[in-house]
Design a protein around this motif. Structure first.
Motif, PDB file in Angstrom:
ATOM      1  N   GLY A   1      -6.868  -2.736   5.895  1.00  0.00           N
ATOM      2  CA  GLY A   1      -7.769  -1.619   5.620  1.00  0.00           C
ATOM      3  C   GLY A   1      -6.977  -0.354   5.410  1.00  0.00           C
ATOM      4  O   GLY A   1      -5.947  -0.359   4.733  1.00  0.00           O
ATOM      5  N   ASN A   2      -7.436   0.744   6.032  1.00  0.00           N
ATOM      6  CA  ASN A   2      -6.775   2.031   5.848  1.00  0.00           C
ATOM      7  C   ASN A   2      -6.713   2.811   7.153  1.00  0.00           C
ATOM      8  O   ASN A   2      -7.610   2.732   7.983  1.00  0.00           O
TER       9      ASN A   2
ATOM     10  N   GLY B   1      -2.823  -2.126   2.938  1.00  0.00           N
ATOM     11  CA  GLY B   1      -3.720  -0.984   2.800  1.00  0.00           C
ATOM     12  C   GLY B   1      -2.903   0.290   2.842  1.00  0.00           C
ATOM     13  O   GLY B   1      -1.692   0.277   2.649  1.00  0.00           O
ATOM     14  N   ASN B   2      -3.557   1.402   3.144  1.00  0.00           N
ATOM     15  CA  ASN B   2      -2.904   2.705   3.080  1.00  0.00           C
ATOM     16  C   ASN B   2      -2.986   3.451   4.407  1.00  0.00           C
ATOM     17  O   ASN B   2      -3.968   3.337   5.131  1.00  0.00           O
TER      18      ASN B   2
ATOM     19  N   GLY C   1       0.833  -1.193   0.000  1.00  0.00           N
ATOM     20  CA  GLY C   1       0.000   0.000   0.000  1.00  0.00           C
ATOM     21  C   GLY C   1       0.868   1.244   0.000  1.00  0.00           C
ATOM     22  O   GLY C   1       2.073   1.189  -0.238  1.00  0.00           O
TER      23      GLY C   1
END
Length: 139
Positions: free
Chosen positions: A116-117, A94-95, A72
């Motif tokens: 997720g983020n 994720g980010n 990410g």
């Protein structure tokens, strides 16, 4: 592999899944859901420690130390390891994740998983022969 090792590994995996699902108390705050497991008994610590070491071997880690796997953008990971034979693994998928592992002692094992983020997670071990897993889902 010996039958005893395979049984021990199976027990470690089962303990990890059962403990994470039944003994952890989830926390909701600022768009993330997290749970942690840190065994209290010596046998539980040994089983989880073996499971985390097996996970490290699967990820290509053969020596104690710090390992980061990021998939990410805008992720950050930090380690503070003081002592001998400490193993830390941070996996970020994720980010915008921020994760830290702080190990002060000897023979500690910790894994931090972030999905997720925009999640924040940490693992702190202050002493010897500790094992722990933290999983964070950010949304």
């Amino acid at each position: 592999m010996t039958t005893k090792f395979i049984k021990t590994l199976a027990v470690a995996a089962a303990a990890l899944v059962i403990s994470a699902a039944s003994l952890s108390t989830p926390a909701m705050a600022d768009g993330q859901f997290s749970f942690s497991f840190a065994p209290q008994g010596a046998q539980e610590q040994q089983v989880l420690g073996l499971g985390l070491l097996a996970l490290a071997l699967v990820n290509g880690v053969s020596e104690p130390g710090a390992t980061v796997r990021q998939n990410g953008n805008f992720n950050s990971a930090g380690f503070n390891q003081q002592g001998r034979n400490n193993t830390g693994l941070i996996v970020q998928d994720g980010n915008g994740h921020r994760g830290t592992i702080d190990q002060r002692g000897n023979n500690n094992n910790c894994a931090l998983f972030q999905f997720g983020n925009n999640s924040q997670g940490q693992c702190g071990q202050f002493g010897d022969n500790q094992s722990g897993v933290t999983t964070v889902f950010g949304f």
